[in-house]
Design an enzyme around this catalytic site. Structure first.
Site, mmCIF file in Angstrom:
data_model
loop_
_atom_site.group_PDB
_atom_site.id
_atom_site.type_symbol
_atom_site.label_atom_id
_atom_site.label_comp_id
_atom_site.label_asym_id
_atom_site.label_seq_id
_atom_site.Cartn_x
_atom_site.Cartn_y
_atom_site.Cartn_z
ATOM 1 N N GLU A 186 56.836 17.497 31.595
ATOM 2 C CA GLU A 186 57.109 18.719 32.371
ATOM 3 C C GLU A 186 58.092 19.635 31.642
ATOM 4 O OE1 GLU A 186 58.000 18.234 36.541
ATOM 5 O OE2 GLU A 186 58.544 20.358 36.762
ATOM 6 N N LYS A 195 54.307 7.027 40.754
ATOM 7 C CA LYS A 195 54.932 7.743 39.622
ATOM 8 C C LYS A 195 56.439 7.691 39.811
ATOM 9 C CE LYS A 195 55.010 12.453 39.186
ATOM 10 N NZ LYS A 195 56.470 12.690 39.137
HETATM 11 O O1 KIV Z 1 56.410 16.229 42.504
HETATM 12 C C1 KIV Z 1 55.556 16.816 41.806
HETATM 13 O O2 KIV Z 1 54.806 17.675 42.268
HETATM 14 C C2 KIV Z 1 55.463 16.441 40.395
HETATM 15 C C3 KIV Z 1 54.534 17.238 39.536
HETATM 16 C C4 KIV Z 1 55.165 18.528 39.194
HETATM 17 C C5 KIV Z 1 54.109 16.501 38.331
HETATM 18 O O3 KIV Z 1 56.128 15.554 39.962
#
Ligand code: KIV
Length: 304
Positions: free
Chosen positions: A202, A132
């Site tokens: 978010e 991600k």
């Molecule tokens: O780093 C994280 O925990 C995240 C989530 C809040 C989606 O990016």
């Protein structure tokens, strides 16, 4: 059970034997069917086991590790090396959820080549199924496209992107003006066009999410983005109360483990100080003849 090469030990996780490992086509199918997608963060073997036992769909080794387990006040200090250690531990605890590794700040911004190299390490060394990255402007979308081109699936992340929270004006909800909300939609579309298999929204007003959802074809996972998304994600430590304070307003707390941990360690400390621990059942025995011989040996050694 997954046959992932990085699973080095037999899992003692009570996972449902009938549950299929989550795949990208299965995830897309869930969206088509309107079935809510469950995602949670994890940072080590026990949190991964909890996610496995609960049968969640997606597990994210978030760079939130910086604050939840490493004690920093922001996500930016966590390094790629830290993420690789944490993600490897999570990998060993999972059999069925799709494992996504967050690309930490500074590990993908410089160039598409740097982003590909980092993503490959998350897959090769930690066993992540996907990665991600944060942001949906031109540069993050280009990084996403490059990583996907190298064969690694990418999840996007728009709205409040903690790695750049300072530039966004702090840890606060995003998209609260028409212009700002339109920018979030633009970023989400850019990530979708780049080939992202899913996108995290978010800290976005629920009504804004509702307006954007019809133009997004890939699964959208919300955190503080209201109920219109295809799924929800929460930080493990927030939902279980392993933290001081309540956390952001969107967190629902399902346990108070920090209190339980404090109480457990305090009870242990009291037992040790009162000599209640260890009790006979916590000790090992020895044959009385061996003990007698030991006494003789020690006496001889002491010259008595
Ligand atoms: O780093 C994280 O925990 C995240 C989530 C809040 C989606 O990016």
């Amino acid at each position: 059970m997954s046959s992932h090469p990085n699973i080095a030990r037999t899992l003692d996780v009570p996972s449902d034997p009938g549950r299929l490992p989550m795949t990208l086509p299965l995830l897309a199918e869930k969206k088509r069917r309107g079935e809510p997608v469950v995602m949670v963060t994890a940072y080590d073997y026990p949190s991964a086991r909890a996610a496995e036992a609960a049968g969640v769909d997606l597990v994210l080794v978030g760079d939130s590790a910086a604050t939840t387990v490493l004690g920093h006040s922001a996500t930016t200090p966590v390094r790629l090396e830290d993420m690789l250690v944490l993600a490897s531990a999570v990998r060993r605890g999972l059999a069925t959820p799709l494992l996504i590794g967050d690309l930490p700040f500074g590990s993908y911004e410089v160039s598409d080549e740097q982003a590909i190299a980092t993503a490959v390490r998350m897959v090769q060394e930690a066993g992540c199924d996907a990665v991600k990255l944060e942001g949906g402007a031109e540069a993050p979308a280009s990084r996403a496209r490059a990583i996907i081109g190298a064969g690694v699936p990418v999840m996007g992340h728009v709205g409040l992107t903690p790695q750049t929270a300072t530039a966004l004006g702090g840890w606060k909800a995003q998209g609260r003006s028409a212009q700002a909300a339109a920018r979030i939609a633009e970023h989400a579309l850019a990530l979708q066009d780049a080939g992202c298999f899913a996108i995290v929204f978010e800290a976005i007003p629920a009504a804004v999410t509702e307006e954007i959802m019809p133009v997004i074809d890939v699964p959208v996972i919300g955190i503080g983005a209201g109920p219109a998304t295809d799924g929800q994600v929460l930080v493990f430590h927030d939902l279980l109360g392993i933290r001081d304070g309540l956390g952001p307003r969107f967190v629902k707390r399902y346990a108070n483990l920090q209190q339980e941990m404090n109480a457990g360690v305090s009870a242990y400390a009291e037992d040790v100080r009162a000599r209640r621990y260890p009790a006979p059942e916590h000790t090992y025995s020895i044959d009385p003849r061996e003990l007698a011989e030991l006494r003789e040996l020690l006496a001889a050694a002491a010259g008595r």
